[in-house]
Scaffold this active site. Sequence first.
Site, PDB file in Angstrom:
ATOM      1  N   SER A   1      73.397 -44.361 -56.060  1.00 45.17           N
ATOM      2  CA  SER A   1      74.341 -43.270 -56.365  1.00 45.17           C
ATOM      3  C   SER A   1      74.076 -42.132 -55.391  1.00 45.17           C
ATOM      4  O   SER A   1      73.042 -42.121 -54.701  1.00 45.17           O
ATOM      5  CB  SER A   1      74.078 -42.810 -57.799  1.00 45.17           C
ATOM      6  OG  SER A   1      74.630 -41.543 -58.053  1.00 45.17           O
TER       7      SER A   1
ATOM      8  N   TYR B   1      69.415 -40.061 -65.064  1.00 43.04           N
ATOM      9  CA  TYR B   1      70.272 -40.831 -64.155  1.00 43.04           C
ATOM     10  C   TYR B   1      69.713 -40.802 -62.727  1.00 43.04           C
ATOM     11  O   TYR B   1      69.582 -41.838 -62.067  1.00 43.04           O
ATOM     12  CB  TYR B   1      71.691 -40.264 -64.201  1.00 43.04           C
ATOM     13  CG  TYR B   1      72.713 -41.074 -63.444  1.00 43.04           C
ATOM     14  CD1 TYR B   1      73.245 -42.241 -63.992  1.00 43.04           C
ATOM     15  CD2 TYR B   1      73.151 -40.681 -62.187  1.00 43.04           C
ATOM     16  CE1 TYR B   1      74.187 -42.991 -63.298  1.00 43.04           C
ATOM     17  CE2 TYR B   1      74.091 -41.420 -61.488  1.00 43.04           C
ATOM     18  CZ  TYR B   1      74.610 -42.568 -62.043  1.00 43.04           C
ATOM     19  OH  TYR B   1      75.544 -43.310 -61.357  1.00 43.04           O
TER      20      TYR B   1
END
Length: 254
Positions: free
Chosen positions: A144, A157
Amino acid sequence: MNMFDLKGKVAVITGGNGGIGLGMARGIASCGASIVIAGRDEQKAATALQALHDMGADASFIVADVTKKADCLALIASAARVHGRVDILVNNAGTSVRKMPQDLSEDEWHHVLDTNLTSAFFCSQAAYPEMVKAGGGKMINIGSMMSLFGAPYATAYASSKGGIVQMTRAMATAWAKDNIQVNAVLPGWIDTDLTKRARQQVQGLHDSVEKRTPHGRWGTADDMAGVAAFLASPASDFITGTAIPVDGGFSIAM
Ligand code: NDP
């Protein structure tokens, strides 16, 4: 020689029943591989399978909750039993809990790490002997922008996605001798169910992404098809341990 020919190969894609996983499944299917998508939501999977069958792909669905080690092992075992081999693994299943670090519960922390990072470890571990048997393989892990950057709401995350990059590097060095290439893809901001929720929760996110991204738009799941085809195919046989941003320039813009 067609450097992107995947006929006869078998690809397992976790979370391939929607969003980025389905975009990548379409890319790999377009090169001729058989596709096994995995996830929990059977209704979403039926729609995804229809889309893959419509493009002429050999595609099937296996129910798996990748937070459970047993499901990860059963997924790879079942794909290998049905197809006789596993050549490509895309560790794509993912989730997010957007909270300030001081507000994250122990369960939330583990849920995000288990879904995004530990699942990739167990699926890769299970796929390794199958790829050795096949004479080589391709593992593609989904990181990401949060593998590179921080955000106040992304402690769990970002930890999981930073871990994906380091896990990719470690496995790439371990398994190069087996002709297995392990790479990560770092998507920019892509319009999916996950980011629909992000746009509801993070004020101004939609516009700030558009403004910062040199290409001036959010990505689509189809934008992820090409990199998946490339990293799954012989065209990338001397590329391993990398983390490739697919972000319309988001990560190189001020
Ligand atoms: P989606 O929510 O559309 O897709 C996530 C997929 O993961 C779903 O298909 C879901 O299937 C599956 N999944 C989630 N939890 C589990 C579980 N426990 N077991 C099995 N499957 C699971 O989001 P995206 O397509 O956006 O996300 C895909 C990946 O890309 C994630 O790793 C995400 O972190 C990453 N990513 C996304 C970005 C974006 O902008 N969209 C940016 C950067 C990275 P089901 O519901 O059936 O379980």
